[in-house]
Design an enzyme around this catalytic site. Structure first.
Site, PDB file in Angstrom:
ATOM      1  N   HIS A  96      -8.938   5.037  -8.760  1.00 41.90           N
ATOM      2  CA  HIS A  96      -9.429   6.036 -10.073  1.00 41.90           C
ATOM      3  C   HIS A  96      -9.524   7.439 -10.144  1.00 41.90           C
ATOM      4  O   HIS A  96      -9.027   8.052 -10.950  1.00 41.90           O
ATOM      5  CB  HIS A  96     -11.014   5.331 -10.347  1.00 41.90           C
ATOM      6  CG  HIS A  96     -11.631   5.723 -11.490  1.00 41.90           C
ATOM      7  ND1 HIS A  96     -11.992   5.117 -12.497  1.00 41.90           N
ATOM      8  CD2 HIS A  96     -11.836   7.225 -11.786  1.00 41.90           C
ATOM      9  CE1 HIS A  96     -12.690   5.682 -13.238  1.00 41.90           C
ATOM     10  NE2 HIS A  96     -12.515   7.155 -12.957  1.00 41.90           N
ATOM     11  N   GLU A  97      -9.772   7.982  -8.927  1.00 46.82           N
ATOM     12  CA  GLU A  97     -10.121   9.400  -8.822  1.00 46.82           C
ATOM     13  C   GLU A  97      -8.654  10.165  -8.737  1.00 46.82           C
ATOM     14  O   GLU A  97      -8.339  11.176  -9.312  1.00 46.82           O
ATOM     15  CB  GLU A  97     -10.874   9.803  -7.587  1.00 46.82           C
ATOM     16  CG  GLU A  97     -12.042   9.313  -7.528  1.00 46.82           C
ATOM     17  CD  GLU A  97     -13.021   9.417  -8.891  1.00 46.82           C
ATOM     18  OE1 GLU A  97     -12.616  10.361  -9.613  1.00 46.82           O
ATOM     19  OE2 GLU A  97     -13.839   8.470  -9.001  1.00 46.82           O
TER      20      GLU A  97
ATOM     21  N   GLN B 268     -12.540  16.522 -13.339  1.00 45.49           N
ATOM     22  CA  GLN B 268     -13.556  16.479 -14.068  1.00 45.49           C
ATOM     23  C   GLN B 268     -14.310  17.690 -14.312  1.00 45.49           C
ATOM     24  O   GLN B 268     -15.201  17.533 -15.461  1.00 45.49           O
ATOM     25  CB  GLN B 268     -14.255  15.198 -13.622  1.00 45.49           C
ATOM     26  CG  GLN B 268     -13.608  13.804 -13.904  1.00 45.49           C
ATOM     27  CD  GLN B 268     -14.432  12.679 -13.236  1.00 45.49           C
ATOM     28  OE1 GLN B 268     -14.122  12.463 -11.920  1.00 45.49           O
ATOM     29  NE2 GLN B 268     -14.958  11.874 -13.994  1.00 45.49           N
TER      30      GLN B 268
ATOM     31  N   CYS C 162     -16.861   5.600 -15.743  1.00 49.14           N
ATOM     32  CA  CYS C 162     -16.286   6.941 -15.342  1.00 49.14           C
ATOM     33  C   CYS C 162     -17.382   7.885 -15.808  1.00 49.14           C
ATOM     34  O   CYS C 162     -17.837   7.863 -17.081  1.00 49.14           O
ATOM     35  CB  CYS C 162     -14.942   7.172 -15.950  1.00 49.14           C
ATOM     36  SG  CYS C 162     -14.299   9.036 -15.767  1.00 49.14           S
ATOM     37  N   LEU C 163     -17.683   8.848 -15.145  1.00 48.89           N
ATOM     38  CA  LEU C 163     -18.523  10.024 -15.700  1.00 48.89           C
ATOM     39  C   LEU C 163     -18.034  10.501 -16.597  1.00 48.89           C
ATOM     40  O   LEU C 163     -18.749  11.311 -17.628  1.00 48.89           O
ATOM     41  CB  LEU C 163     -18.999  10.999 -14.269  1.00 48.89           C
ATOM     42  CG  LEU C 163     -19.751  10.138 -13.163  1.00 48.89           C
ATOM     43  CD1 LEU C 163     -19.872  11.396 -12.053  1.00 48.89           C
ATOM     44  CD2 LEU C 163     -21.131   9.950 -13.548  1.00 48.89           C
TER      45      LEU C 163
ATOM     46  N   HIS D 204      -7.357  10.426 -11.989  1.00 49.05           N
ATOM     47  CA  HIS D 204      -7.780  11.885 -12.703  1.00 49.05           C
ATOM     48  C   HIS D 204      -6.958  12.843 -12.330  1.00 49.05           C
ATOM     49  O   HIS D 204      -6.776  13.737 -13.241  1.00 49.05           O
ATOM     50  CB  HIS D 204      -9.479  12.365 -12.216  1.00 49.05           C
ATOM     51  CG  HIS D 204     -10.497  11.265 -13.088  1.00 49.05           C
ATOM     52  ND1 HIS D 204     -10.299  11.453 -14.419  1.00 49.05           N
ATOM     53  CD2 HIS D 204     -11.006  10.560 -12.548  1.00 49.05           C
ATOM     54  CE1 HIS D 204     -11.435  10.796 -14.755  1.00 49.05           C
ATOM     55  NE2 HIS D 204     -11.879   9.934 -13.615  1.00 49.05           N
TER      56      HIS D 204
ATOM     57  N   GLY E 270     -17.901   8.385  -7.456  1.00 50.09           N
ATOM     58  CA  GLY E 270     -16.765   9.489  -7.305  1.00 50.09           C
ATOM     59  C   GLY E 270     -16.593  10.402  -8.239  1.00 50.09           C
ATOM     60  O   GLY E 270     -17.079  10.499  -9.506  1.00 50.09           O
TER      61      GLY E 270
HETATM   62 NI    NI Z   1     -13.507   8.687 -13.469  1.00 43.90          NI
END
Ligand code: NI
Length: 180
Positions: free
Chosen positions: A133-134, A51, A91-92, A137, A46
Site C-alpha cells: 500500500h505504501e 502523504q 488510508c490516512l 503511494h 503505515g
Molecule cells: Ni495510505
C-alpha cells in the site's frame, strides 16, 4: 519531533511519483522520525513520504499492537511476491473509508535504512499489505484506485462534504471581527 500534515484525497499532490532518496543525512533521519510520530498519533500503521508532501521514496510502518516494531524503508523494492489475499484497507489520506483490496500475500523486499545500508526482509499478512500500500503511494497510487469509478466518486463526495462541514464548524467558533 514534529507532527506533519497529511494530504487528503483527491489532492493532486498524492499523484506525484516520488524520486529515489540519494542523501542519507540528518534531514532524512529527522523526516523518518517525524513520519513515525505522525503515523503513531494519527493513528495509523503505515505512512509514505508522499502523504506528507515529500516526494522521496521513503515509507514507515508498524503493524504491532504496542507500536514497538517500527520499520523504515528507504528506496523499497519488491523482489518477489507470492499468493494473493484480500484485506479491508483504509488510508490516512482517505479518512473514514475502508474497502477490500487484493494484494500479494508474501513479499520479499529490498530497501535501505536511514544510513543507506541495504537490507532485505520478508513480510506476510498485514505487514505485507501495508508495504505494498505504501509503495503504491510512492508511485502516486491510492487504494481507492482499485475500486470502481462509482465508488471512488462517492468517496470524493463524502470527503468533500466532511471537509466543508469541518470548515463551517471552525468558522462558527471564530470570534466575529468587523469586515473591512
Ligand atoms: Ni495510505
Amino acid at each position: 519531533m514534529t507532527k506533519l500534515a497529511i494530504l487528503e484525497f483527491p489532492d493532486p499532490r498524492l499523484r506525484t511519483r516520488a524520486e529515489p532518496v540519494t542523501e542519507f543525512d540528518a534531514a532524512l533521519q529527522q523526516l523518518a522520525e517525524n513520519m513515525l510520530e505522525t503515523m503513531y498519533s494519527a493513528p495509523g500503521i503505515g505512512l509514505a513520504a508522499t502523504q506528507v508532501d515529500v516526494h522521496r521514496r521513503l515509507l514507515v510502518a508498524d503493524v504491532s499492537q504496542d507500536n514497538d516494531s517500527p520499520h523504515v524503508l528507504v528506496n523499497p523494492q519488491i523482489l518477489t511476491a507470492e499468493g494473493t489475499e484480500v484485506t479491508e484497507e483504509g488510508c490516512l489520506s482517505v479518512p473514514g473509508v475502508f474497502d477490500e483490496v487484493e494484494r500479494s500475500e508474501r513479499i520479499r523486499v529490498r530497501a535501505q535504512d536511514v544510513n543507506g545500508r541495504t537490507f532485505e526482509m520478508d513480510a506476510d499478512g498485514l505487514l505485507a499489505v501495508c508495504i505494498q500500500h505504501e509503495i503504491d503511494h510512492l508511485n502516486g497510487k491510492l487504494f481507492v484506485d482499485y475500486l470502481s469509478e462509482l465508488k471512488r466518486s462517492k468517496i470524493r463526495k463524502k470527503l468533500d462534504k466532511e471537509r466543508r462541514q469541518r470548515a463551517a464548524d471552525a468558522g462558527s467558533l471564530r470570534p466575529q471581527v468587523p469586515a473591512l
